[in-house]
Design a protein around this motif. Structure first.
Motif, mmCIF file in Angstrom:
data_model
loop_
_atom_site.group_PDB
_atom_site.id
_atom_site.type_symbol
_atom_site.label_atom_id
_atom_site.label_comp_id
_atom_site.label_asym_id
_atom_site.label_seq_id
_atom_site.Cartn_x
_atom_site.Cartn_y
_atom_site.Cartn_z
ATOM 1 N N GLY A 1 -12.394 20.847 16.809
ATOM 2 C CA GLY A 1 -12.570 21.959 17.735
ATOM 3 C C GLY A 1 -14.010 22.048 18.160
ATOM 4 O O GLY A 1 -14.893 21.419 17.560
ATOM 5 N N SER B 1 -15.717 27.486 16.966
ATOM 6 C CA SER B 1 -14.278 27.744 17.141
ATOM 7 C C SER B 1 -13.620 28.261 15.866
ATOM 8 O O SER B 1 -12.492 28.740 15.915
ATOM 9 C CB SER B 1 -13.562 26.482 17.611
ATOM 10 O OG SER B 1 -13.639 25.458 16.643
ATOM 11 N N HIS C 1 -8.489 25.756 18.388
ATOM 12 C CA HIS C 1 -8.835 26.265 19.711
ATOM 13 C C HIS C 1 -9.436 27.666 19.596
ATOM 14 O O HIS C 1 -9.138 28.410 18.655
ATOM 15 C CB HIS C 1 -7.588 26.335 20.597
ATOM 16 C CG HIS C 1 -6.951 25.007 20.825
ATOM 17 N ND1 HIS C 1 -7.328 24.174 21.844
ATOM 18 C CD2 HIS C 1 -5.963 24.357 20.140
ATOM 19 C CE1 HIS C 1 -6.594 23.070 21.796
ATOM 20 N NE2 HIS C 1 -5.761 23.160 20.767
ATOM 21 N N CYS C 2 -10.243 28.005 20.579
ATOM 22 C CA CYS C 2 -10.811 29.343 20.704
ATOM 23 C C CYS C 2 -11.232 29.515 22.154
ATOM 24 O O CYS C 2 -11.831 28.592 22.740
ATOM 25 C CB CYS C 2 -12.016 29.507 19.773
ATOM 26 S SG CYS C 2 -12.727 31.170 19.817
ATOM 27 N N HIS D 1 -10.827 18.450 23.069
ATOM 28 C CA HIS D 1 -9.391 18.260 22.875
ATOM 29 C C HIS D 1 -8.771 17.257 23.865
ATOM 30 O O HIS D 1 -7.614 16.867 23.700
ATOM 31 C CB HIS D 1 -8.660 19.601 23.002
ATOM 32 C CG HIS D 1 -9.121 20.610 22.001
ATOM 33 N ND1 HIS D 1 -8.859 20.496 20.658
ATOM 34 C CD2 HIS D 1 -9.851 21.753 22.150
ATOM 35 C CE1 HIS D 1 -9.398 21.516 20.014
ATOM 36 N NE2 HIS D 1 -10.001 22.293 20.899
ATOM 37 N N GLU E 1 -1.614 22.818 16.055
ATOM 38 C CA GLU E 1 -2.735 23.452 16.756
ATOM 39 C C GLU E 1 -2.764 24.926 16.392
ATOM 40 O O GLU E 1 -1.712 25.568 16.313
ATOM 41 C CB GLU E 1 -2.599 23.262 18.264
ATOM 42 C CG GLU E 1 -2.644 21.792 18.653
ATOM 43 C CD GLU E 1 -2.572 21.554 20.146
ATOM 44 O OE1 GLU E 1 -3.458 22.075 20.859
ATOM 45 O OE2 GLU E 1 -1.645 20.849 20.582
ATOM 46 N N ASP F 1 -5.156 28.708 16.991
ATOM 47 C CA ASP F 1 -6.088 29.361 17.907
ATOM 48 C C ASP F 1 -6.719 30.549 17.192
ATOM 49 O O ASP F 1 -6.027 31.459 16.751
ATOM 50 C CB ASP F 1 -5.345 29.819 19.164
ATOM 51 C CG ASP F 1 -6.290 30.250 20.270
ATOM 52 O OD1 ASP F 1 -7.317 30.896 19.970
ATOM 53 O OD2 ASP F 1 -5.998 29.941 21.436
ATOM 54 N N THR F 2 -8.034 30.516 17.082
ATOM 55 C CA THR F 2 -8.774 31.566 16.369
ATOM 56 C C THR F 2 -9.282 32.665 17.287
ATOM 57 O O THR F 2 -9.990 33.555 16.821
ATOM 58 C CB THR F 2 -9.977 30.967 15.609
ATOM 59 O OG1 THR F 2 -10.917 30.464 16.573
ATOM 60 C CG2 THR F 2 -9.553 29.870 14.653
ATOM 61 N N THR F 3 -8.910 32.616 18.553
ATOM 62 C CA THR F 3 -9.389 33.637 19.489
ATOM 63 C C THR F 3 -9.078 35.038 18.972
ATOM 64 O O THR F 3 -9.957 35.899 18.934
ATOM 65 C CB THR F 3 -8.762 33.434 20.884
ATOM 66 O OG1 THR F 3 -9.091 32.116 21.352
ATOM 67 C CG2 THR F 3 -9.271 34.476 21.871
ATOM 68 N N CYS G 1 -4.895 31.257 10.049
ATOM 69 C CA CYS G 1 -4.775 29.883 10.564
ATOM 70 C C CYS G 1 -4.696 28.892 9.402
ATOM 71 O O CYS G 1 -3.921 27.927 9.453
ATOM 72 C CB CYS G 1 -5.960 29.550 11.470
ATOM 73 S SG CYS G 1 -6.010 30.512 13.002
ATOM 74 N N SER H 1 0.523 29.913 16.003
ATOM 75 C CA SER H 1 -0.264 30.045 17.238
ATOM 76 C C SER H 1 0.590 30.076 18.475
ATOM 77 O O SER H 1 0.192 30.635 19.486
ATOM 78 C CB SER H 1 -1.247 28.884 17.348
ATOM 79 O OG SER H 1 -2.189 28.947 16.314
ATOM 80 N N ASP H 2 1.764 29.457 18.437
ATOM 81 C CA ASP H 2 2.580 29.395 19.648
ATOM 82 C C ASP H 2 3.541 30.579 19.792
ATOM 83 O O ASP H 2 4.414 30.564 20.637
ATOM 84 C CB ASP H 2 3.343 28.073 19.712
ATOM 85 C CG ASP H 2 4.245 27.837 18.499
ATOM 86 O OD1 ASP H 2 4.158 28.593 17.529
ATOM 87 O OD2 ASP H 2 5.016 26.857 18.544
#
Length: 185
Positions: A6, A10, A116-117, A145, A153, A155-157, A164, A183-184
Motif C-alpha cells: 500500500g 495507508s 488501500h486508503c 496497486h 484487499e 481499506d483503512t479509510t 483489517c 472491505s467489500d
C-alpha cells in the motif's frame, strides 16, 4: 509470508503490528522502512541512493537497487529457514515490484494483501508524521496497486487497523472473536 502492499500512510505498519498480536506463533515484520532505516542517514544521506522529489516521487540509484536485492535475498533465506514473516511494502513500480518479489521468494507461500486508503485520508495521516515527505501518500495511494494481483484487499479509510488485521487472519484460518466486516461490504 504475508505481503502488505500500500501507499505511504495507508496503515500497513499498524496492520502488521496487529497481526503479530493475533496470529498464532511468532511473526517477524520487515519492510521497506526497515530497509531504509538501515541505510546511511536512515535514507536521508546522498549515499543512501534515494532521491525524494518535491511532488512525492522517489527515485533510486543502481547501488540502492543492488542493496535492495541483497535485502530481499536475506529475507527469503529467513522464510526458507522457517520464519513466519509479514512484509510491509510499497510497490512503487506496481506489478513489476510484485513479480520481482515473487521471483526472489520462489516457492514461499505468500498471501498478497492490498492495503488501500483514500488519498485525502492518507495525506492527512502523512502530514502528522515527521518521517514522511509531503506528497508521497497522495502520489502513491493508487499507483502502488497498478498491475498488482491480490488474494485479499482491505481499506483503512474508515476501518481500524485491528479490524483489517482480523480480516487477514481469518483468510489464514484464524477464528476471529467477533464478526468481521470485510472491505467489500
Amino acid at each position: 509470508m504475508i505481503v502488505l502492499n500500500g501507499g505511504s500512510s495507508s496503515g500497513k505498519s499498524s496492520i502488521a503490528r496487529a497481526l503479530q498480536e493475533i496470529l498464532p506463533g511468532v511473526w517477524l515484520t520487515f519492510g521497506v522502512d526497515t530497509f531504509i532505516d538501515a541505510l546511511p542517514g536512515r535514507g536521508d544521506s546522498p549515499r543512501a541512493g534515494i532521491t525524494y522529489e518535491h511532488d512525492g516521487m522517489i527515485t533510486f540509484s543502481a547501488e540502492y537497487r543492488t542493496l535492495e536485492r541483497s535485502w530481499y535475498a536475506g529475507l527469503s533465506a529467513m522464510t526458507a529457514a522457517g520464519a513466519h514473516m509479514i512484509l510491509d511494502e510499497v510497490f512503487l513500480s506496481g506489478g513489476v515490484g510484485q513479480e520481482s518479489l515473487r521471483s526472489t521468494f520462489g516457492n514461499t507461500g505468500m498471501l498478497w494483501v492490498g492495503v488501500h486508503c483514500a488519498a485525502d485520508v492518507a495525506a492527512s495521516r502523512e502530514a502528522r508524521r515527521p518521517d514522511r515527505a509531503e506528497g508521497m501518500a497522495r502520489q502513491q495511494a493508487l499507483s502502488v496497486h497498478v498491475g498488482v494481483s491480490y488474494d485479499l484487499e482491505v481499506d483503512t479509510t474508515d476501518r481500524p487497523a485491528e479490524e483489517c488485521a482480523w480480516e487477514i487472519a481469518t483468510q489464514l484460518g484464524v477464528q476471529a472473536p467477533y464478526p468481521i466486516r470485510s472491505s467489500d461490504q
